[in-house]
Design a protein around this motif. Structure first.
Motif, PDB file in Angstrom:
ATOM      1  N   GLY A   6       0.826  -1.200   0.000  1.00 24.38           N
ATOM      2  CA  GLY A   6       0.000   0.000   0.000  1.00 24.38           C
ATOM      3  C   GLY A   6       0.863   1.254   0.000  1.00 24.38           C
ATOM      4  N   THR A  35      -7.759   1.708  -9.944  1.00 24.17           N
ATOM      5  CA  THR A  35      -8.746   1.796  -8.868  1.00 24.17           C
ATOM      6  C   THR A  35      -8.593   3.070  -8.056  1.00 24.17           C
ATOM      7  N   SER A  36      -7.420   3.720  -8.128  1.00 25.30           N
ATOM      8  CA  SER A  36      -7.216   4.963  -7.402  1.00 25.30           C
ATOM      9  C   SER A  36      -5.957   5.657  -7.916  1.00 25.30           C
ATOM     10  N   GLY A  88      -3.453   3.608  -1.508  1.00 28.75           N
ATOM     11  CA  GLY A  88      -4.263   3.273  -0.349  1.00 28.75           C
ATOM     12  C   GLY A  88      -3.744   2.006   0.300  1.00 28.75           C
ATOM     13  N   ASP A  89      -4.665   1.108   0.635  1.00 33.97           N
ATOM     14  CA  ASP A  89      -4.315  -0.179   1.239  1.00 33.97           C
ATOM     15  C   ASP A  89      -4.520  -1.297   0.221  1.00 33.97           C
ATOM     16  N   GLY A  92      -8.183  -2.502  -0.452  1.00 34.39           N
ATOM     17  CA  GLY A  92      -9.232  -1.525  -0.686  1.00 34.39           C
ATOM     18  C   GLY A  92     -10.046  -1.831  -1.932  1.00 34.39           C
ATOM     19  N   HIS A 114       0.587  -3.056   4.615  1.00 32.25           N
ATOM     20  CA  HIS A 114      -0.608  -2.213   4.694  1.00 32.25           C
ATOM     21  C   HIS A 114      -0.257  -0.724   4.737  1.00 32.25           C
ATOM     22  N   SER A 117      -5.952   4.141   3.920  1.00 33.26           N
ATOM     23  CA  SER A 117      -6.831   4.162   2.750  1.00 33.26           C
ATOM     24  C   SER A 117      -7.993   5.102   3.018  1.00 33.26           C
ATOM     25  N   MET A 119     -10.896   4.327   3.407  1.00 33.64           N
ATOM     26  CA  MET A 119     -11.824   3.694   4.334  1.00 33.64           C
ATOM     27  C   MET A 119     -11.607   4.143   5.780  1.00 33.64           C
ATOM     28  N   ASN A 120     -10.388   4.531   6.134  1.00 33.25           N
ATOM     29  CA  ASN A 120     -10.177   5.046   7.492  1.00 33.25           C
ATOM     30  C   ASN A 120      -9.841   6.538   7.506  1.00 33.25           C
ATOM     31  N   THR A 135     -20.433   0.286   2.328  1.00 33.91           N
ATOM     32  CA  THR A 135     -19.899   1.244   1.355  1.00 33.91           C
ATOM     33  C   THR A 135     -20.519   0.985  -0.012  1.00 33.91           C
ATOM     34  N   LEU A 167     -18.035   5.766  -2.901  1.00 34.59           N
ATOM     35  CA  LEU A 167     -16.827   5.843  -3.717  1.00 34.59           C
ATOM     36  C   LEU A 167     -17.245   6.194  -5.139  1.00 34.59           C
TER      37      LEU A 167
END
Length: 274
Positions: A6, A35-36, A88-89, A92, A114, A117, A119-120, A135, A167
């Protein structure tokens, strides 16, 4: 050995010390780019910043490579250390879980490093992470495809008083429908959904469904470039957020559920003044 590492959310400095140590010893470096994105992911020198830090060349991996042509990367991992970098992670996105499953079925050892991300990191607005429900992903609508499966999930979350992380769609190196019909892939320009577009689509679905899962007066929090130096966080109603220019990508949106007084105090720091 296949290492899935990550990178965090901001820039090249967000990799962990452990992650950097692993990257520097790996024979080959791949980076997933669909994805990101890191905060500088749209800049011309973004990739060179990473390569300069790592002292290694990076091979960019799009959706087609990861989902259809990953066997070559996995084969390399049999006899050498290979790093697969993820913004991110590593977990994710479900794509990366699939990659782990495929590697293990081939008898390839996998290690995970890790990182932070979305998510946190959304916790920065003050909404407590354990008060989130499922989500959802909001895809770009087209003239012939306007999916609304996210609606029931938002509705269930809000009925239970839970917040919903939305997202927003990223379209990178996606073949056009016309080119697929012709049998020769031609790729559309990259597109990154804005908070404004997401709210427009959410309200369109509500107008069609008329089940009052949310309205334009529903409280939300908009995030842009989360984890970067110029991140932007604004709390307000859907109607208010739709009028704000959140700037460059990436964006995400949280639809609030029932809030605790401490959450309200934190949200006050980000309230829209409109």
């Amino acid at each position: 050995m296949l290492y899935i590492i990550g990178l965090g959310l901001g820039d090249e400095r967000d990799i962990t010390l452990r992650g950097l140590e692993v990257v520097k010893k790996c024979h080959k470096i791949y980076m997933e780019v669909y994805t990101s994105l890191l905060s500088f992911g749209l800049s011309a020198d973004g990739l060179s910043k990473l390569e300069n830090l790592y002292g290694k060349a990076i091979t960019l991996s799009d959706r087609e490579m990861v989902e259809e042509k990953a066997d070559h990367m996995l084969s390399e991992s049999r006899d050498a250390d290979v790093a697969f970098l993820v913004v991110g992670d590593p977990f994710g996105a479900t794509t990366h879980s699939d990659l782990v499953v495929r590697a293990k079925k081939m008898g390839i050892a996998v290690k995970i490093v890790h990182n932070a991300s979305v998510m946190n990191a959304i916790g920065i607005c003050g909404l407590q992470l354990y008060r989130y429900g499922e989500t959802v992903s909001i895809p770009f609508f087209t003239e012939t495809w306007r999916p609304d499966s996210f609606y029931e999930k938002i509705q269930r979350n809000r009925m239970m008083g839970l917040h919903t992380l939305c997202l927003l769609d990223i379209r990178v190196k996606e073949p056009s429908l016309e080119s697929l019909c012709r049998g020769r892939k031609q790729y559309e320009p990259p597109r990154y959904m804005t908070i404004n577009t997401a709210i427009e689509q959410l309200l369109e679905v509500e107008q069609t469904r008329e089940e009052s899962a949310y309205t334009e007066e529903t409280e939300c929090v908009g995030f842009a470039r989360l984890g970067s130096e110029d991140q932007m966080i604004v709390a307000g109603t859907m109607r208010q957020l739709q009028m704000i220019d959140f700037g460059p990508p990436l964006h995400c949106l949280v639809i609030t559920g029932k809030t605790h007084p401490l959450e309200e105090e934190m949200l006050d720091f980000y309230r829209c003044s409109m």
